[in-house]
Enzyme design. Structure first.
Site, PDB file in Angstrom:
ATOM      1  N   GLU A  35      -8.527 -10.508  -0.740  1.00 49.84           N
ATOM      2  CA  GLU A  35      -7.789  -9.254  -0.976  1.00 49.84           C
ATOM      3  C   GLU A  35      -6.297  -9.523  -0.782  1.00 49.84           C
ATOM      4  OE1 GLU A  35      -8.245  -5.920  -1.982  1.00 49.84           O
ATOM      5  OE2 GLU A  35      -6.093  -5.979  -1.672  1.00 49.84           O
ATOM      6  N   LEU A  39      -7.760  -4.047   2.706  1.00 55.01           N
ATOM      7  CA  LEU A  39      -9.162  -3.707   2.474  1.00 55.01           C
ATOM      8  C   LEU A  39      -9.257  -2.200   2.261  1.00 55.01           C
ATOM      9  CD1 LEU A  39     -11.286  -5.681   5.111  1.00 55.01           C
ATOM     10  CD2 LEU A  39     -11.001  -6.155   2.667  1.00 55.01           C
ATOM     11  N   GLY A  41      -8.700  -0.776  -0.779  1.00 55.24           N
ATOM     12  CA  GLY A  41      -8.200  -0.625  -2.144  1.00 55.24           C
ATOM     13  C   GLY A  41      -7.590   0.735  -2.458  1.00 55.24           C
ATOM     14  N   THR A  42      -7.662   1.068  -3.729  1.00 49.82           N
ATOM     15  CA  THR A  42      -7.026   2.289  -4.238  1.00 49.82           C
ATOM     16  C   THR A  42      -7.586   3.531  -3.565  1.00 49.82           C
ATOM     17  OG1 THR A  42      -6.810   1.198  -6.377  1.00 49.82           O
ATOM     18  CG2 THR A  42      -6.542   3.592  -6.356  1.00 49.82           C
ATOM     19  N   HIS A 435     -29.372  31.314   3.376  1.00 51.21           N
ATOM     20  CA  HIS A 435     -28.547  32.488   3.064  1.00 51.21           C
ATOM     21  C   HIS A 435     -27.668  32.834   4.268  1.00 51.21           C
ATOM     22  CE1 HIS A 435     -27.479  36.389   1.392  1.00 51.21           C
ATOM     23  NE2 HIS A 435     -27.747  36.914   2.581  1.00 51.21           N
TER      24      HIS A 435
HETATM   25  C1  LIG Z   1      -4.920   9.517  -7.171  1.00 51.91           C
HETATM   26  C2  LIG Z   1      -6.345   9.020  -7.248  1.00 51.91           C
HETATM   27  C3  LIG Z   1      -7.356   9.814  -6.730  1.00 51.91           C
HETATM   28  C4  LIG Z   1      -8.666   9.368  -6.785  1.00 51.91           C
HETATM   29  N1  LIG Z   1      -9.633  10.171  -6.264  1.00 51.91           N
HETATM   30  C5  LIG Z   1     -10.930   9.772  -6.317  1.00 51.91           C
HETATM   31  C6  LIG Z   1     -11.950  10.556  -5.730  1.00 51.91           C
HETATM   32  O1  LIG Z   1     -11.678  11.606  -5.138  1.00 51.91           O
HETATM   33  N2  LIG Z   1     -13.229  10.122  -5.817  1.00 51.91           N
HETATM   34  C7  LIG Z   1     -13.552   8.965  -6.454  1.00 51.91           C
HETATM   35  O2  LIG Z   1     -14.737   8.622  -6.523  1.00 51.91           O
HETATM   36  N3  LIG Z   1     -12.602   8.175  -7.005  1.00 51.91           N
HETATM   37  C8  LIG Z   1     -11.306   8.553  -6.951  1.00 51.91           C
HETATM   38  N4  LIG Z   1     -10.339   7.740  -7.478  1.00 51.91           N
HETATM   39  C9  LIG Z   1     -10.756   6.492  -8.148  1.00 51.91           C
HETATM   40  C10 LIG Z   1     -11.067   5.396  -7.130  1.00 51.91           C
HETATM   41  O3  LIG Z   1      -9.955   5.183  -6.320  1.00 51.91           O
HETATM   42  C11 LIG Z   1     -11.435   4.119  -7.875  1.00 51.91           C
HETATM   43  O4  LIG Z   1     -12.494   4.386  -8.773  1.00 51.91           O
HETATM   44  C12 LIG Z   1     -11.875   3.017  -6.937  1.00 51.91           C
HETATM   45  O5  LIG Z   1     -10.863   2.726  -6.009  1.00 51.91           O
HETATM   46  C13 LIG Z   1     -12.216   1.749  -7.735  1.00 51.91           C
HETATM   47  O6  LIG Z   1     -12.617   0.727  -6.884  1.00 51.91           O
HETATM   48  P1  LIG Z   1     -12.402  -0.809  -7.310  1.00 51.91           P
HETATM   49  O7  LIG Z   1     -13.056  -1.598  -6.230  1.00 51.91           O
HETATM   50  O8  LIG Z   1     -12.820  -1.018  -8.695  1.00 51.91           O
HETATM   51  O9  LIG Z   1     -10.836  -1.017  -7.309  1.00 51.91           O
HETATM   52  P2  LIG Z   1      -9.699  -0.803  -6.226  1.00 51.91           P
HETATM   53  O10 LIG Z   1     -10.071   0.202  -5.238  1.00 51.91           O
HETATM   54  O11 LIG Z   1      -8.455  -0.613  -6.997  1.00 51.91           O
HETATM   55  O12 LIG Z   1      -9.659  -2.188  -5.463  1.00 51.91           O
HETATM   56  C14 LIG Z   1      -9.256  -3.372  -6.061  1.00 51.91           C
HETATM   57  C15 LIG Z   1      -8.657  -4.237  -4.986  1.00 51.91           C
HETATM   58  O13 LIG Z   1      -8.445  -5.529  -5.516  1.00 51.91           O
HETATM   59  C16 LIG Z   1      -7.224  -6.031  -5.017  1.00 51.91           C
HETATM   60  N5  LIG Z   1      -6.789  -7.054  -5.967  1.00 51.91           N
HETATM   61  C17 LIG Z   1      -6.485  -6.883  -7.276  1.00 51.91           C
HETATM   62  N6  LIG Z   1      -6.210  -8.057  -7.856  1.00 51.91           N
HETATM   63  C18 LIG Z   1      -6.323  -9.001  -6.882  1.00 51.91           C
HETATM   64  C19 LIG Z   1      -6.176 -10.397  -6.860  1.00 51.91           C
HETATM   65  N7  LIG Z   1      -5.878 -11.102  -7.956  1.00 51.91           N
HETATM   66  N8  LIG Z   1      -6.373 -11.048  -5.702  1.00 51.91           N
HETATM   67  C20 LIG Z   1      -6.692 -10.364  -4.566  1.00 51.91           C
HETATM   68  N9  LIG Z   1      -6.859  -9.040  -4.538  1.00 51.91           N
HETATM   69  C21 LIG Z   1      -6.692  -8.365  -5.690  1.00 51.91           C
HETATM   70  C22 LIG Z   1      -6.322  -4.839  -4.922  1.00 51.91           C
HETATM   71  O14 LIG Z   1      -5.289  -5.043  -3.986  1.00 51.91           O
HETATM   72  C23 LIG Z   1      -7.305  -3.756  -4.477  1.00 51.91           C
HETATM   73  O15 LIG Z   1      -7.353  -3.625  -3.087  1.00 51.91           O
HETATM   74  C24 LIG Z   1      -8.993   8.125  -7.395  1.00 51.91           C
HETATM   75  C25 LIG Z   1      -7.969   7.319  -7.893  1.00 51.91           C
HETATM   76  C26 LIG Z   1      -6.660   7.754  -7.814  1.00 51.91           C
HETATM   77  C27 LIG Z   1      -5.588   6.858  -8.323  1.00 51.91           C
END
Ligand SMILES: Cc1cc2nc3c(=O)[nH]c(=O)nc-3n(C[C@H](O)[C@H](O)[C@H](O)COP(=O)(O)OP(=O)(O)OC[C@H]3O[C@@H](n4cnc5c(N)ncnc54)[C@H](O)[C@@H]3O)c2cc1C
Length: 458
Positions: A35, A39, A41-42, A435
């Site tokens: 990462e 840890l 992520g988004t 209820h």
């Molecule tokens: C404003 C907003 C609100 C949201 N609200 C919701 C919600 O309420 N409910 C819901 O279900 N979803 C929600 N989402 C969507 C949700 O955040 C994503 O679907 C989810 O985070 C996707 O998970 P992921 O593991 O695919 O990616 P991510 O969570 O983006 O994780 C990917 C990780 O990989 C790392 N990374 C990338 N490239 C590299 C690399 N080359 N080397 C090392 N590390 C790397 C990044 O730093 C990141 O930590 C929301 C998104 C946003 C933007």
């Protein structure tokens, strides 16, 4: 350059990646999780959690503003954004600590750094090579923009929007999908004048048509402005604001422009294609077992075409770990994944929309029932409007549930069990719903569809 060998090497520690790591470790596999940031992520740091915290502050603002209607003497004196952010950050920090502790308590080697695929079974990070019998790609997504629309200054995405330490007076939001309506709801509750611009004919265009219509009604009532079926042409920034021009010539001014036009897969520059991974428009193509075009390499989360939701990522991560461990898990049914749009009101849905159900099964072979929350006691207490809409196959199971109203997201659990277990309305009608709860509306809707409405007209 050192070489390290693992059963599973995971690139990206977001929802998809860390779920794969935790389940792999549970199953006794050796795991490296690479990462580059934090840890979680988004979802944890820039998505689900911080936005829902802001929405809760927004709800407190609304309740305070409307307190007199409930006989409570209170006045909303203002929104202290740094304090709101402190509350939000406290939640994110606690969850981050919890997650770090959880991952740290397992046999998972966490590698801090940016990784790149440098072979069909290896990822290089910080100059070291991590070789896995299996790889999991889970590098997530980024906020997209439109061609020629630069994110800078007063033109922001959800990432910068979450960092604001003030309440903007006037905002234009480009995009009326989940993220757009979520921020519209937050800002409106905080006192901002909001206008949403959506190119498609309705707000939340991916939802059932009647839900989109109800959402528009609710937003109109809240004083959230929106323009649908109109396309953005350009934006001009000055020291004090932005002026947005639409293709039809209309112009809108505001303090900020939030670009919320969707999220793109984060896959460029990580060596995927060079190592044989089949990529289409940036997305990693997999089969239904989440296997990419390279044997032993799986992908999870937002980089895989489909719903970009955290809980889909979690489930995919778990699935991949079990697949690697030879447990032959059942494939994930994308249609059965529950969706919630968090705003005031909330939208929650699972399964087919009425239009899609009619297209697949024929309009004559489905039945639809809408239970209005006007008949639900708890909804009246909360002062919310909305409905629960059910779609069933005639003489068959429920194939779609769509809800709109305050807090309906909390009811998606039962709705998804009903759809995914292919329950018949007659079966759900015999289950007792407490209820007075909003959840009763689900029970009442099934009673009605089973031909025995209680607090509803036939
Ligand atoms: C404003 C907003 C609100 C949201 N609200 C919701 C919600 O309420 N409910 C819901 O279900 N979803 C929600 N989402 C969507 C949700 O955040 C994503 O679907 C989810 O985070 C996707 O998970 P992921 O593991 O695919 O990616 P991510 O969570 O983006 O994780 C990917 C990780 O990989 C790392 N990374 C990338 N490239 C590299 C690399 N080359 N080397 C090392 N590390 C790397 C990044 O730093 C990141 O930590 C929301 C998104 C946003 C933007």
């Amino acid at each position: 350059m050192a070489e390290h060998n693992f059963d599973v090497v995971i690139l990206g520690g977001g929802s998809g990646g860390y779920a794969a790591a935790l389940r792999s470790a549970q199953l006794g596999l050796s795991v490296a999780l690479i990462e580059r940031d934090k840890l979680g992520g988004t979802c944890l740091h820039r998505g689900c959690i911080p936005t829902k915290a802001l929405l809760h502050s927004a709800e407190v603002a609304d309740v305070t503003r409307d307190a007199a209607a409930y006989g409570i003497n209170a006045t909303l004196q203002g929104v202290d954004m740094p304090a709101v952010n402190k509350y939000r950050d406290g939640i994110v920090d606690r969850l981050f600590k919890g997650l770090t502790g959880l991952v740290g308590s397992k046999a998972i080697t966490v590698v801090s750094g940016e990784g790149r695929m440098t072979g069909q079974n290896s990822i290089t990070a910080n100059g070291d090579v991590y070789t896995g019998k299996n790889l999991v790609l889970a590098t997530g997504s980024y906020s997209k923009t439109l061609p020629g629309l630069e994110i800078a200054g007063r033109v922001i995405t959800s990432e910068q929007a979450l960092q604001l330490d003030f309440v903007p007076s006037k905002v234009i939001i480009l995009g009326g999908g989940v993220i757009g309506v979520e921020f519209a709801s937050i800002w409106k509750s905080f006192g901002t004048e909001v206008t949403i611009i959506e190119g498609l004919p309705t707000l939340v265009p991916n939802e059932d048509a009647s839900v989109s219509k109800a959402m528009e009604r609710a937003y109109r009532k809240r004083g959230i402005n929106f323009k649908t079926g109109v396309r953005f042409q350009g934006v001009q920034q000055s020291a004090t604001g932005v002026v947005v021009t639409l293709e039809n010539g209309e112009q809108f001014d505001a303090e900020l422009l939030l670009v919320a036009v969707g999220r793109g897969p984060n896959t460029a520059g990580f060596g995927y294609e060079e190592n044989g991974i089949n990529i289409d428009r940036g997305y990693v193509i997999t089969n239904d077992r989440l296997l990419t075009s390279v044997p032993g390499v799986f992908a999870a989360g937002d980089i895989v075409p489909g719903l970009q939701l955290a809980h889909r990522g979690f489930q995919q991560g778990i699935f991949i770990a079990e697949e690697i461990a030879g447990l032959k898990p059942a494939t994930i049914d994308e249609l059965g994944i529950p969706k919630v749009t968090y705003s005031e009101p909330e939208i929650a849905s699972v399964g087919l929309t009425e239009a899609k159900a009619a297209e697949i099964h024929g309009q004559d072979n489905i039945s639809v029932y809408e239970y209005n929350l006007g008949g639900n006691g708890k909804s009246q207490i909360l002062g919310t409007a909305g409905f629960v809409k059910l779609i069933r196959k005639n003489n068959g199971p429920i194939i779609g549930i769509h809800m709109i109203g305050s807090r309906v997201g909390e009811q998606i659990g039962e709705a998804q069990l009903i759809v995914n277990w292919e329950a018949f309305p007659e079966e759900v009608a015999s289950l007792v719903h407490a209820h007075p709860t909003m959840n009763e509306a689900l029970g009442e809707a099934h009673l009605a569809l089973a031909g025995k409405p209680l607090h509803a007209h036939a």
